[in-house]
Motif scaffolding. Structure first.
Motif, PDB file in Angstrom:
ATOM      1  N   ILE A 114      44.960 -12.675 -10.980  1.00 25.28           N
ATOM      2  CA  ILE A 114      45.690 -11.945  -9.942  1.00 25.28           C
ATOM      3  C   ILE A 114      45.221 -12.371  -8.556  1.00 25.28           C
ATOM      4  N   LEU A 115      43.901 -12.461  -8.377  1.00 30.29           N
ATOM      5  CA  LEU A 115      43.360 -12.888  -7.084  1.00 30.29           C
ATOM      6  C   LEU A 115      43.752 -14.325  -6.767  1.00 30.29           C
ATOM      7  N   SER A 116      43.754 -15.186  -7.786  1.00 32.73           N
ATOM      8  CA  SER A 116      44.162 -16.584  -7.599  1.00 32.73           C
ATOM      9  C   SER A 116      45.622 -16.664  -7.179  1.00 32.73           C
ATOM     10  N   ALA A 117      46.471 -15.870  -7.832  1.00 30.79           N
ATOM     11  CA  ALA A 117      47.896 -15.885  -7.512  1.00 30.79           C
ATOM     12  C   ALA A 117      48.144 -15.439  -6.075  1.00 30.79           C
ATOM     13  N   ASN A 118      47.443 -14.404  -5.642  1.00 31.55           N
ATOM     14  CA  ASN A 118      47.618 -13.917  -4.272  1.00 31.55           C
ATOM     15  C   ASN A 118      47.227 -14.974  -3.246  1.00 31.55           C
ATOM     16  N   ALA A 119      46.093 -15.652  -3.502  1.00 29.16           N
ATOM     17  CA  ALA A 119      45.635 -16.680  -2.562  1.00 29.16           C
ATOM     18  C   ALA A 119      46.554 -17.900  -2.581  1.00 29.16           C
ATOM     19  N   LEU A 120      46.947 -18.341  -3.766  1.00 31.01           N
ATOM     20  CA  LEU A 120      47.776 -19.536  -3.866  1.00 31.01           C
ATOM     21  C   LEU A 120      49.161 -19.303  -3.275  1.00 31.01           C
ATOM     22  N   ALA A 121      49.697 -18.111  -3.438  1.00 25.11           N
ATOM     23  CA  ALA A 121      50.994 -17.806  -2.834  1.00 25.11           C
ATOM     24  C   ALA A 121      50.950 -17.998  -1.320  1.00 25.11           C
ATOM     25  N   LYS A 122      49.859 -17.590  -0.691  1.00 26.83           N
ATOM     26  CA  LYS A 122      49.701 -17.792   0.756  1.00 26.83           C
ATOM     27  C   LYS A 122      49.603 -19.275   1.083  1.00 26.83           C
ATOM     28  N   THR A 123      48.815 -20.004   0.282  1.00 23.81           N
ATOM     29  CA  THR A 123      48.664 -21.446   0.517  1.00 23.81           C
ATOM     30  C   THR A 123      50.008 -22.161   0.420  1.00 23.81           C
ATOM     31  N   LEU A 124      50.832 -21.762  -0.523  1.00 19.15           N
ATOM     32  CA  LEU A 124      52.106 -22.449  -0.754  1.00 19.15           C
ATOM     33  C   LEU A 124      53.194 -22.060   0.235  1.00 19.15           C
ATOM     34  N   THR A 125      53.064 -20.893   0.871  1.00 21.66           N
ATOM     35  CA  THR A 125      54.162 -20.409   1.714  1.00 21.66           C
ATOM     36  C   THR A 125      53.801 -20.203   3.180  1.00 21.66           C
ATOM     37  N   THR A 126      52.531 -19.980   3.471  1.00 26.33           N
ATOM     38  CA  THR A 126      52.176 -19.688   4.863  1.00 26.33           C
ATOM     39  C   THR A 126      50.993 -20.517   5.346  1.00 26.33           C
ATOM     40  N   ILE A 127      49.788 -20.175   4.917  1.00 25.48           N
ATOM     41  CA  ILE A 127      48.589 -20.852   5.405  1.00 25.48           C
ATOM     42  C   ILE A 127      47.607 -21.074   4.262  1.00 25.48           C
ATOM     43  N   ALA A 128      46.935 -22.231   4.269  1.00 21.32           N
ATOM     44  CA  ALA A 128      45.961 -22.553   3.218  1.00 21.32           C
ATOM     45  C   ALA A 128      44.897 -21.453   3.153  1.00 21.32           C
ATOM     46  N   THR A 129      44.695 -20.923   1.938  1.00 19.72           N
ATOM     47  CA  THR A 129      43.831 -19.761   1.763  1.00 19.72           C
ATOM     48  C   THR A 129      42.892 -19.971   0.584  1.00 19.72           C
ATOM     49  N   ASP A 130      41.605 -19.772   0.814  1.00 20.73           N
ATOM     50  CA  ASP A 130      40.632 -19.836  -0.272  1.00 20.73           C
ATOM     51  C   ASP A 130      40.738 -18.588  -1.144  1.00 20.73           C
ATOM     52  N   VAL A 131      40.491 -18.767  -2.437  1.00 20.09           N
ATOM     53  CA  VAL A 131      40.378 -17.603  -3.309  1.00 20.09           C
ATOM     54  C   VAL A 131      38.911 -17.194  -3.363  1.00 20.09           C
ATOM     55  N   ASN A 132      38.664 -15.905  -3.220  1.00 13.54           N
ATOM     56  CA  ASN A 132      37.303 -15.377  -3.296  1.00 13.54           C
ATOM     57  C   ASN A 132      37.239 -14.331  -4.399  1.00 13.54           C
ATOM     58  N   PHE A 133      36.187 -14.387  -5.179  1.00 11.06           N
ATOM     59  CA  PHE A 133      36.058 -13.486  -6.306  1.00 11.06           C
ATOM     60  C   PHE A 133      34.905 -12.513  -6.085  1.00 11.06           C
ATOM     61  N   PRO A 134      35.201 -11.233  -5.996  1.00 10.30           N
ATOM     62  CA  PRO A 134      34.125 -10.248  -5.980  1.00 10.30           C
ATOM     63  C   PRO A 134      33.566 -10.115  -7.389  1.00 10.30           C
ATOM     64  N   ALA A 135      32.535  -9.322  -7.549  1.00 10.38           N
ATOM     65  CA  ALA A 135      32.109  -8.976  -8.906  1.00 10.38           C
ATOM     66  C   ALA A 135      33.280  -8.277  -9.592  1.00 10.38           C
ATOM     67  N   MET A 136      33.578  -8.680 -10.815  1.00 13.14           N
ATOM     68  CA  MET A 136      34.774  -8.173 -11.493  1.00 13.14           C
ATOM     69  C   MET A 136      34.414  -7.454 -12.783  1.00 13.14           C
ATOM     70  N   LEU A 137      35.193  -6.441 -13.091  1.00 14.78           N
ATOM     71  CA  LEU A 137      34.943  -5.600 -14.246  1.00 14.78           C
ATOM     72  C   LEU A 137      35.558  -6.207 -15.496  1.00 14.78           C
ATOM     73  N   ILE A 138      34.818  -6.226 -16.582  1.00 14.50           N
ATOM     74  CA  ILE A 138      35.326  -6.648 -17.887  1.00 14.50           C
ATOM     75  C   ILE A 138      35.385  -5.426 -18.782  1.00 14.50           C
ATOM     76  N   LYS A 139      36.559  -5.202 -19.363  1.00 15.86           N
ATOM     77  CA  LYS A 139      36.744  -4.062 -20.258  1.00 15.86           C
ATOM     78  C   LYS A 139      36.781  -4.559 -21.700  1.00 15.86           C
ATOM     79  N   VAL A 140      35.935  -4.011 -22.529  1.00 16.81           N
ATOM     80  CA  VAL A 140      35.920  -4.321 -23.954  1.00 16.81           C
ATOM     81  C   VAL A 140      36.753  -3.247 -24.643  1.00 16.81           C
ATOM     82  N   LYS A 141      37.910  -3.664 -25.164  1.00 20.09           N
ATOM     83  CA  LYS A 141      38.868  -2.693 -25.693  1.00 20.09           C
ATOM     84  C   LYS A 141      38.565  -2.399 -27.168  1.00 20.09           C
TER      85      LYS A 141
END
Length: 381
Positions: free
Chosen positions: A291-318
Motif C-alpha cells: 500500500i505504501l509503495s503504491a501511494n509513493a509510486l503513483a506520485k512518481t508516475l503522475t506528479t513528482i518523484a517520491t521515495d517510499v518510506n517504511f515505518p515499523a509495520m505490524l504483522i498479524k498472524v491469523k
C-alpha cells in the motif's frame, strides 16, 4: 499527447497502484495486462477458505470487467507478455505491441515447491492465488485429511483453518519450530501447544521425502521414516518472486527485481512493486508495504518523484485460537525480552544490548497494546 502507464499483473499490488493513481489523476491512460481474469479479491482470505466455506467465486469482490469500468482502465485479460522492448518502449503480447511511457511490473511471486520423490508428487496443491484455489477447490472439498508442507505464516494459518473445518491435518517443516522467522521460541511453543490441542499432527524438524499413490489416497513418507496417508498435500513452503520476464530484458534481479526507493529498476522508465520487487535489498511481502509503495509510486508516475518510506509495520498472524501481532526484530538471538503474561494474553518486548526497544509480540486480548508499541519502534527504511 497523453502518456500511457502499462502495468503487468492484476494482483493486489497492481490494483492498489491503479486506485492510488486514480486518486491523483482521473484521466491518466492506464493499461493493465494480466494472464488471469483480472478479478479483484482479498488474497489473505485464502488462509480461511475452509472454516468460512468459501468458494473461489465467493472471494471475488469485483469482476475484472467491473473494476476496469469503475477505474477507467484498459484491462487485457488472459494475456501473456512475450517481450519488452526497452528501446522502443513497447510490450509485445498476442501478436501486437503496446506502447508505454512508464511500465510497472507487478508480476507477483509463485509458490516455492521443494523436490519431492514419488508418483504422486505432481498432485501437490498450492494456494497462492485465486486461480490456484479454484483449480483445487473440488479436490479439497472432498478431502478429509490434508498434509500442509511449511510451518511459516501461511502454512500455519492454513493448517489451523483446516483443523477448524474438521479436517485431519498434518503440518510438517524442516525447521524445529512454528514461524521460526517471525516468533521467538517462547511464543512459537505456545502456538505449538495450541495447535496440538486442536488435533494438528506436527512433524517439525522433519521433511516430506516421497508421495506415492495409494488405494486410500496418498502415502507420504518423511525423512525420519514416518509414513502417513492423506487425501491431499498443500505446499506453503515459501514464495519465489516472478522475475523471469525482468531477467530476459536485462533488468537487474537478485532475490527479486532490484529497485531503488522510488521503485525504479535500472531502466528509468520501468518500475517494479509488490511480491516481485526487492527494495533497497529488502523483500517485503506483506500488504502494508505494498500500500505504501503504491501511494509513493503513483506520485512518481503522475506528479513528482517520491521515495517510499517504511515505518515499523505490524504483522498479524491469523491463527484465531491464538491470535498474534508483532513488529520489529522479534527473532534476534541476543534480544533481551521483557514478558508480561496474564490470563488474557501476553505482551513481550525485545531490547538489544544497548537497551534499545527493537520489537514486540502481543497475543489474544493484549493485541490493543500493539499500536502504542508500534509507534515506539524506529522506521525500517
Amino acid at each position: 499527447m497523453k502518456s500511457t502507464i502499462v502495468i503487468i499483473g492484476s494482483g493486489f499490488a497492481a490494483y492498489q497502484l491503479v486506485k492510488s493513481i486514480r486518486r491523483l489523476n482521473k484521466d491518466q491512460a492506464i493499461v493493465v495486462i494480466t494472464a488471469g481474469s483480472g478479478d479483484d479479491y482479498v488474497k489473505p482470505e485464502l488462509s480461511h477458505v475452509f472454516s468460512k466455506k468459501l468458494t473461489a467465486q465467493d472471494m471475488v469482490k469485483q469482476s475484472g470487467v467491473d473494476f476496469a469500468a469503475e477505474h477507467n482502465i484498459t484491462l487485457m485479460t488472459n494475456t501473456y507478455v512475450e517481450d519488452i522492448n526497452r528501446m522502443e518502449k513497447t510490450v509485445s503480447c498476442n501478436g501486437i505491441k503496446i506502447a508505454y511511457d512508464d511500465l510497472v511490473l507487478t508480476t507477483g511471486a509463485q509458490s516455492f515447491v521443494p523436490f519431492v520423490d514419488g508418483d504422486a508428487a505432481k498432485e501437490i496443491i498450492t494456494l497462492n492465488s485465486l486461480d490456484e484455489y479454484q483449480q483445487s477447490q473440488a479436490q479439497l472439498a472432498n478431502a478429509k485429511s490434508v498434509l500442509v508442507v511449511g510451518a511459516g505464516l501461511v502454512g500455519t494459518e492454513i493448517a489451523m483453518d483446516l483443523a477448524t473445518a474438521d479436517y485431519d491435518v498434518i503440518l510438517c517443516d524442516r525447521a524445529d519450530a512454528l514461524l521460526p522467522n517471525l516468533l521467538p521460541e517462547f511464543v512459537s511453543s505456545q502456538l505449538y501447544q495450541t495447535m496440538r490441542r486442536q488435533g494438528v499432527q506436527l512433524q517439525l524438524g522433519n521433511e516430506l521425502l516421497k508421495m506415492t499413490k495409494a488405494a486410500n489416497g496418498i502415502e507420504v513418507k518423511f525423512n525420519d521414516g514416518h509414513i502417513s496417508h492423506v487425501d491431499c498435500v498443500v505446499c506453503a513452503a515459501g514464495l519465489k518472486p516472478n522475475t523471469t520476464l525482468a531477467s530476459q530484458v536485462g533488468l537487474v534481479v537478485n532475490h527479486g527485481i532490484v529497485v531503488d526507493k522510488q521503485l525504479r529498476t535500472n531502466d528509468s522508465h520501468i518500475f517494479a512493486m509488490g511480491d516481485c520487487a526487492e527494495i533497497d535489498g529488502k523483500h517485503l511481502a506483506f500488504l502494508q508495504p505494498i500500500i505504501l509503495s503504491a501511494n509513493a509510486l503513483a506520485k512518481t508516475l503522475t506528479t513528482i518523484a517520491t521515495d517510499v518510506n517504511f515505518p515499523a509495520m505490524l504483522i498479524k498472524v491469523k491463527t484465531p485460537l491464538l491470535p498474534i501481532q508483532l513488529s520489529g526484530n522479534t527473532t534476534a538471538i541476543d534480544a533481551n525480552w521483557q514478558v508480561e503474561v496474564t490470563e488474557s494474553g501476553m505482551t513481550a518486548k525485545a531490547y538489544d544490548s544497548n537497551k534499545q526497544f527493537i520489537g514486540f509480540v502481543v497475543t489474544q486480548a493484549n493485541m490493543p497494546h500493539a499500536f502504542p508499541l508500534l509507534r515506539q519502534l524506529p522506521k525500517i527504511m
